[in-house]
Structure formats: C-alpha cells, structure tokens
Design a protein around this motif. Structure first.
Motif, PDB file in Angstrom:
ATOM      1  N   PRO A  57       0.940  -1.265   0.127  1.00  0.00           N
ATOM      2  CA  PRO A  57      -0.056  -0.096   0.239  1.00  0.00           C
ATOM      3  C   PRO A  57       0.840   1.174   0.007  1.00  0.00           C
ATOM      4  O   PRO A  57       1.775   1.180   0.187  1.00  0.00           O
ATOM      5  CB  PRO A  57      -0.810   0.033   1.089  1.00  0.00           C
ATOM      6  N   ILE A  58       0.233   2.351  -0.399  1.00  0.00           N
ATOM      7  CA  ILE A  58       1.075   3.688  -0.389  1.00  0.00           C
ATOM      8  C   ILE A  58       0.099   4.835  -0.104  1.00  0.00           C
ATOM      9  O   ILE A  58      -0.946   4.780  -0.370  1.00  0.00           O
ATOM     10  CB  ILE A  58       1.535   3.811  -1.798  1.00  0.00           C
ATOM     11  N   GLN A  59       0.439   5.742   0.918  1.00  0.00           N
ATOM     12  CA  GLN A  59      -0.383   6.921   1.180  1.00  0.00           C
ATOM     13  C   GLN A  59      -0.320   7.868   0.194  1.00  0.00           C
ATOM     14  O   GLN A  59       0.813   8.432   0.042  1.00  0.00           O
ATOM     15  CB  GLN A  59       0.054   7.056   2.603  1.00  0.00           C
ATOM     16  N   LEU A  60      -1.296   8.459  -0.396  1.00  0.00           N
ATOM     17  CA  LEU A  60      -1.236   9.220  -1.353  1.00  0.00           C
ATOM     18  C   LEU A  60      -2.104  10.574  -0.994  1.00  0.00           C
ATOM     19  O   LEU A  60      -3.579  10.539  -0.859  1.00  0.00           O
ATOM     20  CB  LEU A  60      -1.605   9.045  -2.636  1.00  0.00           C
ATOM     21  N   GLY A  61      -2.040  11.491   0.031  1.00  0.00           N
ATOM     22  CA  GLY A  61      -2.762  12.276   0.601  1.00  0.00           C
ATOM     23  C   GLY A  61      -3.849  11.777   1.483  1.00  0.00           C
ATOM     24  O   GLY A  61      -3.371  11.104   2.541  1.00  0.00           O
ATOM     25  N   ARG A  62      -4.994  11.919   1.125  1.00  0.00           N
ATOM     26  CA  ARG A  62      -5.979  11.453   2.019  1.00  0.00           C
ATOM     27  C   ARG A  62      -6.367   9.821   1.902  1.00  0.00           C
ATOM     28  O   ARG A  62      -7.425   9.210   2.376  1.00  0.00           O
ATOM     29  CB  ARG A  62      -7.339  12.332   1.681  1.00  0.00           C
ATOM     30  N   ILE A  63      -5.705   9.467   0.760  1.00  0.00           N
ATOM     31  CA  ILE A  63      -6.371   8.030   0.291  1.00  0.00           C
ATOM     32  C   ILE A  63      -5.073   7.083   0.497  1.00  0.00           C
ATOM     33  O   ILE A  63      -3.980   7.512   0.395  1.00  0.00           O
ATOM     34  CB  ILE A  63      -6.817   7.977  -1.195  1.00  0.00           C
ATOM     35  N   ARG A  64      -5.371   5.900   0.682  1.00  0.00           N
ATOM     36  CA  ARG A  64      -4.451   4.840   0.672  1.00  0.00           C
ATOM     37  C   ARG A  64      -4.644   3.677  -0.214  1.00  0.00           C
ATOM     38  O   ARG A  64      -5.300   2.597   0.113  1.00  0.00           O
ATOM     39  CB  ARG A  64      -4.323   4.354   2.134  1.00  0.00           C
ATOM     40  N   PRO A  65      -4.049   3.798  -1.451  1.00  0.00           N
ATOM     41  CA  PRO A  65      -4.218   2.829  -2.318  1.00  0.00           C
ATOM     42  C   PRO A  65      -3.525   1.401  -1.525  1.00  0.00           C
ATOM     43  O   PRO A  65      -2.509   1.372  -1.127  1.00  0.00           O
ATOM     44  CB  PRO A  65      -3.548   3.032  -3.674  1.00  0.00           C
ATOM     45  N   SER A  66      -4.241   0.206  -2.111  1.00  0.00           N
ATOM     46  CA  SER A  66      -3.640  -0.988  -1.529  1.00  0.00           C
ATOM     47  C   SER A  66      -2.465  -1.773  -2.213  1.00  0.00           C
ATOM     48  O   SER A  66      -1.782  -2.670  -1.729  1.00  0.00           O
ATOM     49  CB  SER A  66      -4.700  -2.084  -1.386  1.00  0.00           C
ATOM     50  N   HIS A  67      -2.103  -1.077  -3.517  1.00  0.00           N
ATOM     51  CA  HIS A  67      -1.199  -1.341  -4.328  1.00  0.00           C
ATOM     52  C   HIS A  67      -0.706  -0.267  -5.160  1.00  0.00           C
ATOM     53  O   HIS A  67      -1.419   0.798  -4.993  1.00  0.00           O
ATOM     54  CB  HIS A  67      -1.418  -2.711  -5.212  1.00  0.00           C
ATOM     55  N   ARG A  68       0.424  -0.321  -5.842  1.00  0.00           N
ATOM     56  CA  ARG A  68       1.099   0.807  -6.663  1.00  0.00           C
ATOM     57  C   ARG A  68       0.833   0.552  -8.120  1.00  0.00           C
ATOM     58  O   ARG A  68       1.666   1.215  -8.761  1.00  0.00           O
ATOM     59  CB  ARG A  68       2.416   0.844  -6.130  1.00  0.00           C
ATOM     60  N   VAL A  69      -0.120  -0.261  -8.594  1.00  0.00           N
ATOM     61  CA  VAL A  69      -0.446  -0.270  -9.916  1.00  0.00           C
ATOM     62  C   VAL A  69      -1.462   0.536 -10.270  1.00  0.00           C
ATOM     63  O   VAL A  69      -2.608   0.380  -9.782  1.00  0.00           O
ATOM     64  CB  VAL A  69      -0.805  -1.869 -10.121  1.00  0.00           C
ATOM     65  N   VAL A  70      -1.487   1.713 -10.867  1.00  0.00           N
ATOM     66  CA  VAL A  70      -2.135   2.789 -11.148  1.00  0.00           C
ATOM     67  C   VAL A  70      -2.665   2.602 -12.577  1.00  0.00           C
ATOM     68  O   VAL A  70      -1.888   2.441 -13.684  1.00  0.00           O
ATOM     69  CB  VAL A  70      -1.604   4.037 -10.956  1.00  0.00           C
ATOM     70  N   MET A  71      -4.042   2.742 -12.784  1.00  0.00           N
ATOM     71  CA  MET A  71      -4.475   2.776 -14.339  1.00  0.00           C
ATOM     72  C   MET A  71      -4.283   3.984 -14.723  1.00  0.00           C
ATOM     73  O   MET A  71      -4.809   5.098 -14.151  1.00  0.00           O
ATOM     74  CB  MET A  71      -6.053   2.314 -14.222  1.00  0.00           C
ATOM     75  N   ALA A  72      -3.558   4.212 -15.695  1.00  0.00           N
ATOM     76  CA  ALA A  72      -3.043   5.506 -16.314  1.00  0.00           C
ATOM     77  C   ALA A  72      -4.264   6.012 -17.309  1.00  0.00           C
ATOM     78  O   ALA A  72      -5.276   5.301 -17.636  1.00  0.00           O
ATOM     79  CB  ALA A  72      -1.849   5.221 -17.359  1.00  0.00           C
ATOM     80  N   PRO A  73      -4.437   7.366 -17.737  1.00  0.00           N
ATOM     81  CA  PRO A  73      -5.395   7.866 -18.385  1.00  0.00           C
ATOM     82  C   PRO A  73      -5.509   7.104 -19.687  1.00  0.00           C
ATOM     83  O   PRO A  73      -4.475   7.063 -20.396  1.00  0.00           O
ATOM     84  CB  PRO A  73      -4.795   9.415 -18.572  1.00  0.00           C
ATOM     85  N   LEU A  74      -6.619   6.716 -20.378  1.00  0.00           N
ATOM     86  CA  LEU A  74      -6.819   6.257 -21.540  1.00  0.00           C
ATOM     87  C   LEU A  74      -7.876   6.913 -22.289  1.00  0.00           C
ATOM     88  O   LEU A  74      -9.131   7.162 -21.946  1.00  0.00           O
ATOM     89  CB  LEU A  74      -7.350   4.802 -21.281  1.00  0.00           C
ATOM     90  N   THR A  75      -7.515   7.703 -23.495  1.00  0.00           N
ATOM     91  CA  THR A  75      -8.514   8.393 -24.173  1.00  0.00           C
ATOM     92  C   THR A  75      -9.307   7.403 -24.866  1.00  0.00           C
ATOM     93  O   THR A  75      -8.942   6.598 -25.307  1.00  0.00           O
ATOM     94  CB  THR A  75      -7.630   9.175 -25.103  1.00  0.00           C
ATOM     95  N   ARG A  76     -10.715   7.686 -24.672  1.00  0.00           N
ATOM     96  CA  ARG A  76     -11.777   6.985 -25.305  1.00  0.00           C
ATOM     97  C   ARG A  76     -12.479   7.585 -26.478  1.00  0.00           C
ATOM     98  O   ARG A  76     -13.127   6.875 -27.136  1.00  0.00           O
ATOM     99  CB  ARG A  76     -12.299   6.358 -24.137  1.00  0.00           C
ATOM    100  N   TYR A  77     -12.877   8.823 -25.944  1.00  0.00           N
ATOM    101  CA  TYR A  77     -14.051   9.590 -26.942  1.00  0.00           C
ATOM    102  C   TYR A  77     -15.282   8.850 -27.131  1.00  0.00           C
ATOM    103  O   TYR A  77     -15.595   8.624 -28.036  1.00  0.00           O
ATOM    104  CB  TYR A  77     -13.358   9.644 -28.395  1.00  0.00           C
ATOM    105  N   ARG A  78     -15.906   8.385 -25.941  1.00  0.00           N
ATOM    106  CA  ARG A  78     -17.058   7.605 -25.820  1.00  0.00           C
ATOM    107  C   ARG A  78     -18.170   8.528 -25.125  1.00  0.00           C
ATOM    108  O   ARG A  78     -19.063   7.850 -24.832  1.00  0.00           O
ATOM    109  CB  ARG A  78     -16.728   6.159 -25.268  1.00  0.00           C
ATOM    110  N   ALA A  79     -18.013   9.773 -25.213  1.00  0.00           N
ATOM    111  CA  ALA A  79     -18.795  10.748 -24.355  1.00  0.00           C
ATOM    112  C   ALA A  79     -19.848  11.000 -25.598  1.00  0.00           C
ATOM    113  O   ALA A  79     -19.748  10.564 -26.478  1.00  0.00           O
ATOM    114  CB  ALA A  79     -18.467  12.039 -24.016  1.00  0.00           C
ATOM    115  N   ASP A  80     -21.210  11.518 -24.940  1.00  0.00           N
ATOM    116  CA  ASP A  80     -22.128  11.773 -25.916  1.00  0.00           C
ATOM    117  C   ASP A  80     -21.738  13.371 -26.771  1.00  0.00           C
ATOM    118  O   ASP A  80     -20.767  13.581 -26.470  1.00  0.00           O
ATOM    119  CB  ASP A  80     -23.384  11.668 -25.183  1.00  0.00           C
TER     120      ASP A  80
END
Length: 201
Positions: free
Chosen positions: A6-29
């Motif tokens: 786990p890692i502390q990032l400000g107020r949150i504490r993810p349980s691991h360090r694998v982060v989903m990066a931004p993925l451009t999708r263009y699926r909005a209306d």
C-alpha cells in the motif's frame, strides 16, 4: 517498498502501486457528457479493491475543446455523470483522480475545421506553430491566459463536486495550454507564468 504494498497519497491509501493510467476513449455523448458505457468501463477497472484510477483527459471548458465525444467537466450534466462514475468506483472500494486539460496549439487543421462552434480559434501562449502542417496559433493575451488558469481551478472544484479523490493536470507534450503557457521555449516573449510556477522547459 514492493509493487503490491500500500501507499499513502494524501487522504487516500491505495492497497497497491499499480495505477490505471489515463486512456483516451472519446465515448462521451455529443454534449460531452458520459453515459452508462463509461460507468461500466470505470467500474470494471475498479474491481480490485484499493486500485487507483486516473481518468481519461477531460476538457475544462467548451472553448478549449475540439475533439468530438471527448468528456468535459464543465456543465452540471457532465458533473452528474462523473458523479455516477466515481460512485461506481468507490462502491468497489477503489479510488479515482480526474485528469483535466485544455487544448492549445496541438489541434490539426482538419480537426479545427470540423470542430464545434465553440472552438474555431487556434490559440496558444505565443504564435509558434506545433510543427509542419499545423496552423500558426493566435497569441493569447495575458487576460486570456488568466481566464484559462481560472477555468482549470473551476474544473478542479467541479471534480471535487463530482466525487473524485484527486485531480491531475495534464501538462505534458508540447500542445496543451498548460505546457505552452509554462514553457520558456514557447512563450515569446517569455511570460511570467512559467518562471513563477517553475514549469519552464
């Protein structure tokens, strides 16, 4: 430290360090609001509790947008849909940051010609084109730059209203407004903004 610690990032504490990066999708209306498709998309990727997700690049206001069906976080309807997404992520025990950005000089001419009426004007911190085949942008006034800064601040507040756990400002590459304003090599003459903020190239 290990990848699955786990890692502390400000107020949150993810349980691991694998982060989903931004993925451009263009699926909005067509109004740049998300739909149930995005709720499902982000919910699925939050399935491992404690995962941190960074959203796809999200436009801060209409005049900064040019791509069709890209999400925004400007109107109450757009915020409402983002709230459905953040609620779905949190229901899985995970976290989500909103990546916000504004297009600058990085819009190809063919896209500018087909863009919405809100974005027919190519602007940047200086009249330096992106590269061969790109149009020369109009140099922004200081008042316009300050307006974009204010829009980023408002977009961050909108993200908090939508339930995000944090905000990431997209300033990479050489086209988005944040990079152009803060770059010593693109501000001609150099603006005070990059040097004050430490964002010079």
């Amino acid at each position: 430290m290990a990848l699955f610690d786990p890692i502390q990032l400000g107020r949150i504490r993810p349980s691991h360090r694998v982060v989903m990066a931004p993925l451009t999708r263009y699926r909005a209306d067509d109004a740049h609001s998300h739909t149930d498709l995005a709720v499902e998309h982000y919910s699925q990727r939050a399935s491992v509790p404690g995962t941190l997700i960074v959203s796809e690049a999200t436009e801060i206001f209409p005049a900064a947008n040019s791509f069709p069906n890209s999400p925004m976080i400007y109107s109450q309807e757009q915020i409402r849909w983002w709230r459905r997404i953040t609620d779905a992520v949190h229901a899985k025990g995970s976290f989500i940051f909103c990546q916000i950005w504004a297009h600058g000089r990085d819009i190809p001419p063919w896209l500018l010609e087909s863009a919405e009426p809100t974005r027919k004007d190519l602007f940047s911190s200086s009249a330096v084109p992106m590269g061969p085949g790109f149009e020369t942008p109009r140099e922004m006034t200081e008042a316009e730059i300050l307006t974009v800064v204010d829009r980023f601040a408002q977009a961050a507040r909108n993200a908090m209203e939508a339930g995000f756990d944090g905000v990431e400002v997209h300033g990479a590459n050489v086209g988005p407004s944040v990079h152009s304003i803060g770059s010593a090599c693109l501000s001609v003459p150099p603006t005070d903004f990059g040097f004050r903020s430490g964002l010079s190239h």
